[in-house]
Design a protein around this motif. Structure first.
Motif, PDB file in Angstrom:
ATOM      1  N   ALA A  28      62.889  43.324  52.094  1.00 59.80           N
ATOM      2  CA  ALA A  28      63.985  44.260  52.312  1.00 59.80           C
ATOM      3  C   ALA A  28      63.564  45.365  53.272  1.00 59.80           C
ATOM      4  O   ALA A  28      64.137  46.441  53.287  1.00 59.80           O
ATOM      5  N   GLY A  29      62.515  45.054  54.086  1.00 54.33           N
ATOM      6  CA  GLY A  29      62.084  46.022  55.077  1.00 54.33           C
ATOM      7  C   GLY A  29      61.347  47.213  54.513  1.00 54.33           C
ATOM      8  O   GLY A  29      61.008  48.126  55.253  1.00 54.33           O
ATOM      9  N   GLN A  30      61.099  47.241  53.182  1.00 57.48           N
ATOM     10  CA  GLN A  30      60.445  48.380  52.554  1.00 57.48           C
ATOM     11  C   GLN A  30      58.971  48.078  52.356  1.00 57.48           C
ATOM     12  O   GLN A  30      58.622  47.109  51.689  1.00 57.48           O
ATOM     13  N   PRO A  31      58.065  48.896  52.927  1.00 58.35           N
ATOM     14  CA  PRO A  31      56.630  48.657  52.717  1.00 58.35           C
ATOM     15  C   PRO A  31      56.250  48.876  51.266  1.00 58.35           C
ATOM     16  O   PRO A  31      56.742  49.789  50.610  1.00 58.35           O
ATOM     17  N   THR A  32      55.414  48.010  50.767  1.00 55.41           N
ATOM     18  CA  THR A  32      54.881  48.150  49.421  1.00 55.41           C
ATOM     19  C   THR A  32      53.652  49.044  49.472  1.00 55.41           C
ATOM     20  O   THR A  32      52.782  48.836  50.309  1.00 55.41           O
ATOM     21  N   PRO A  33      53.568  50.053  48.589  1.00 53.07           N
ATOM     22  CA  PRO A  33      52.396  50.928  48.613  1.00 53.07           C
ATOM     23  C   PRO A  33      51.119  50.148  48.358  1.00 53.07           C
ATOM     24  O   PRO A  33      51.001  49.437  47.359  1.00 53.07           O
ATOM     25  N   LEU A  34      50.178  50.259  49.273  1.00 58.36           N
ATOM     26  CA  LEU A  34      48.913  49.554  49.143  1.00 58.36           C
ATOM     27  C   LEU A  34      47.759  50.526  49.333  1.00 58.36           C
ATOM     28  O   LEU A  34      47.933  51.631  49.819  1.00 58.36           O
ATOM     29  N   MET A  35      46.587  50.082  48.951  1.00 59.45           N
ATOM     30  CA  MET A  35      45.387  50.888  49.102  1.00 59.45           C
ATOM     31  C   MET A  35      44.859  50.713  50.516  1.00 59.45           C
ATOM     32  O   MET A  35      44.241  49.715  50.848  1.00 59.45           O
ATOM     33  N   THR A  36      45.097  51.685  51.358  1.00 61.67           N
ATOM     34  CA  THR A  36      44.684  51.626  52.750  1.00 61.67           C
ATOM     35  C   THR A  36      43.441  52.475  52.964  1.00 61.67           C
ATOM     36  O   THR A  36      43.404  53.634  52.580  1.00 61.67           O
ATOM     37  N   GLY A  37      42.424  51.882  53.567  1.00 65.86           N
ATOM     38  CA  GLY A  37      41.212  52.628  53.849  1.00 65.86           C
ATOM     39  C   GLY A  37      40.351  52.905  52.637  1.00 65.86           C
ATOM     40  O   GLY A  37      39.549  53.834  52.639  1.00 65.86           O
ATOM     41  N   ILE A  38      40.507  52.084  51.596  1.00 65.47           N
ATOM     42  CA  ILE A  38      39.731  52.241  50.371  1.00 65.47           C
ATOM     43  C   ILE A  38      38.790  51.055  50.233  1.00 65.47           C
ATOM     44  O   ILE A  38      39.223  49.906  50.280  1.00 65.47           O
ATOM     45  N   ASP A  39      37.506  51.327  50.068  1.00 69.32           N
ATOM     46  CA  ASP A  39      36.520  50.267  49.863  1.00 69.32           C
ATOM     47  C   ASP A  39      36.011  50.316  48.428  1.00 69.32           C
ATOM     48  O   ASP A  39      35.712  51.392  47.905  1.00 69.32           O
ATOM     49  N   ILE A  40      35.917  49.146  47.810  1.00 70.27           N
ATOM     50  CA  ILE A  40      35.356  49.006  46.474  1.00 70.27           C
ATOM     51  C   ILE A  40      34.045  48.252  46.612  1.00 70.27           C
ATOM     52  O   ILE A  40      34.008  47.166  47.193  1.00 70.27           O
ATOM     53  N   CYS A  41      32.949  48.813  46.098  1.00 70.62           N
ATOM     54  CA  CYS A  41      31.663  48.138  46.211  1.00 70.62           C
ATOM     55  C   CYS A  41      31.042  47.922  44.845  1.00 70.62           C
ATOM     56  O   CYS A  41      31.397  48.580  43.865  1.00 70.62           O
ATOM     57  N   ARG A  42      30.116  46.972  44.792  1.00 68.47           N
ATOM     58  CA  ARG A  42      29.458  46.603  43.537  1.00 68.47           C
ATOM     59  C   ARG A  42      28.018  47.089  43.476  1.00 68.47           C
ATOM     60  O   ARG A  42      27.385  47.000  42.436  1.00 68.47           O
ATOM     61  N   THR A  43      27.481  47.581  44.604  1.00 63.85           N
ATOM     62  CA  THR A  43      26.116  48.101  44.641  1.00 63.85           C
ATOM     63  C   THR A  43      26.126  49.425  45.393  1.00 63.85           C
ATOM     64  O   THR A  43      27.058  49.717  46.156  1.00 63.85           O
ATOM     65  N   GLU A  44      25.063  50.218  45.204  1.00 66.10           N
ATOM     66  CA  GLU A  44      25.018  51.525  45.850  1.00 66.10           C
ATOM     67  C   GLU A  44      24.940  51.419  47.363  1.00 66.10           C
ATOM     68  O   GLU A  44      25.348  52.341  48.076  1.00 66.10           O
ATOM     69  N   ASP A  45      24.427  50.311  47.879  1.00 65.71           N
ATOM     70  CA  ASP A  45      24.369  50.144  49.335  1.00 65.71           C
ATOM     71  C   ASP A  45      25.760  50.166  49.955  1.00 65.71           C
ATOM     72  O   ASP A  45      25.926  50.537  51.118  1.00 65.71           O
ATOM     73  N   GLY A  46      26.766  49.774  49.179  1.00 67.96           N
ATOM     74  CA  GLY A  46      28.132  49.745  49.691  1.00 67.96           C
ATOM     75  C   GLY A  46      28.698  51.113  50.000  1.00 67.96           C
ATOM     76  O   GLY A  46      29.690  51.229  50.731  1.00 67.96           O
ATOM     77  N   LEU A  47      28.075  52.184  49.471  1.00 64.40           N
ATOM     78  CA  LEU A  47      28.566  53.533  49.750  1.00 64.40           C
ATOM     79  C   LEU A  47      28.494  53.865  51.231  1.00 64.40           C
ATOM     80  O   LEU A  47      29.232  54.723  51.718  1.00 64.40           O
ATOM     81  N   ALA A  48      27.629  53.175  51.964  1.00 61.54           N
ATOM     82  CA  ALA A  48      27.493  53.428  53.400  1.00 61.54           C
ATOM     83  C   ALA A  48      28.773  53.086  54.160  1.00 61.54           C
ATOM     84  O   ALA A  48      28.934  53.498  55.316  1.00 61.54           O
ATOM     85  N   ALA A  49      29.690  52.384  53.517  1.00 59.57           N
ATOM     86  CA  ALA A  49      30.952  52.034  54.182  1.00 59.57           C
ATOM     87  C   ALA A  49      31.782  53.267  54.524  1.00 59.57           C
ATOM     88  O   ALA A  49      32.693  53.193  55.347  1.00 59.57           O
ATOM     89  N   ILE A  50      31.454  54.418  53.920  1.00 58.89           N
ATOM     90  CA  ILE A  50      32.202  55.635  54.227  1.00 58.89           C
ATOM     91  C   ILE A  50      32.018  56.034  55.683  1.00 58.89           C
ATOM     92  O   ILE A  50      32.816  56.809  56.239  1.00 58.89           O
ATOM     93  N   LYS A  51      30.997  55.501  56.346  1.00 57.30           N
ATOM     94  CA  LYS A  51      30.748  55.826  57.755  1.00 57.30           C
ATOM     95  C   LYS A  51      31.757  55.154  58.685  1.00 57.30           C
ATOM     96  O   LYS A  51      31.874  55.546  59.850  1.00 57.30           O
ATOM     97  N   LYS A  52      32.460  54.158  58.188  1.00 60.10           N
ATOM     98  CA  LYS A  52      33.452  53.485  59.032  1.00 60.10           C
ATOM     99  C   LYS A  52      34.626  54.417  59.296  1.00 60.10           C
ATOM    100  O   LYS A  52      35.139  55.046  58.366  1.00 60.10           O
TER     101      LYS A  52
END
Length: 244
Positions: A28-52
């Motif tokens: 119906a042309g209406q965007p569904t609210p989604l998680m944009t620019g959010i990263d979920i990680c399983r290890t502490e090394d994944g925190l480095a994704a904030i640099k993107k």
């Protein structure tokens, strides 16, 4: 519009696809609210994704031993720490042990686990934020601190909750509404898991940066939170820690 997922090096990225045309299922042309620019990680090394550049928030989902939580929840709230220091990572343990002693937090293997975790997070934050020293707050909270929806006036901030209700945040598509409505906001609301580590970009990270979030309102509930907050050194930081 649908939610697609890409998993790379333990990081799960959620991003928006093109909206569906009107008349398609769920469209119906209406965007569904989604998680944009959010990263979920399983290890502490994944925190480095904030640099993107495209990433505004990284959440490291993790679990602690049940016996740690049982120990922390049984402690008298009066013995929970509540202090702020500016410290270099190499000095962290020497700096906070006397402060934990001062609030009568019992010395035991569970306290050692808490100190070890804080030490790891301070080192990781300093490395990721390229900060020689870290402005550390370990807060005992039993009132409505920072209950208003807001963006942090920093480049980056790390939060984790060890006890009690956790930090609440809204997806970027709902940010303006949450900021405008504040206590009257009844839209979608996200909550971190207990012990999850959230690395936020603040409004100083660049134009249109900053995840809108708040501390959960808990006044009058009898609950006490234990919150760790890490920031880069700033003009509002306390004097650097020195060993007496």
């Amino acid at each position: 519009m649908r939610r697609d997922q890409i998993e790379d090096d333990g990081v799960l990225t959620l991003f928006d696809m093109e909206p569906q045309a009107s008349g398609e299922p769920g469209g119906a042309g209406q965007p569904t609210p989604l998680m944009t620019g959010i990263d979920i990680c399983r290890t502490e090394d994944g925190l480095a994704a904030i640099k993107k550049p495209s990433t505004e928030l990284v959440i490291w989902q993790r679990d602690f031993p049940k016996r740690f939580q049982d120990w922390l929840d049984r402690l008298d709230a009066a013995t929970l720490p509540d202090f702020r220091i500016l410290v270099e990572p190499r000095d962290l343990r020497r700096a906070i042990d006397p402060l934990l002693d001062a609030c009568d937090m019992p010395a035991c293997d569970m306290r050692d686990l808490l100190v070890e975790d804080i030490d790891d997070l301070v080192r990781r934050f300093a490395e990721t934020a390229r900060s020689e020293s870290v402005d550390l707050r370990l807060q005992r909270v039993d009132h409505d601190a920072c209950w208003k929806f807001h963006c942090d006036n920093v480049e980056a901030r790390l939060l984790t909750t060890y006890r009690g209700p956790t930090t609440e945040w809204v997806q970027m598509v709902h940010a303006d509404r949450a900021l405008a409505e504040q206590q009257d906001y009844e839209g979608p609301l996200e909550r971190l898991g207990l012990h999850d580590v959230a690395l936020f970009k603040g409004s100083c990270a660049g134009p249109n940066s900053g995840i809108v979030h708040r501390s959960p309102p808990i006044a009058g509930t009898g609950q006490t939170r234990l919150l760790l907050c890490l920031n880069q050194h700033s003009v509002s930081s306390p004097d650097p820690w020195t060993e007496i």
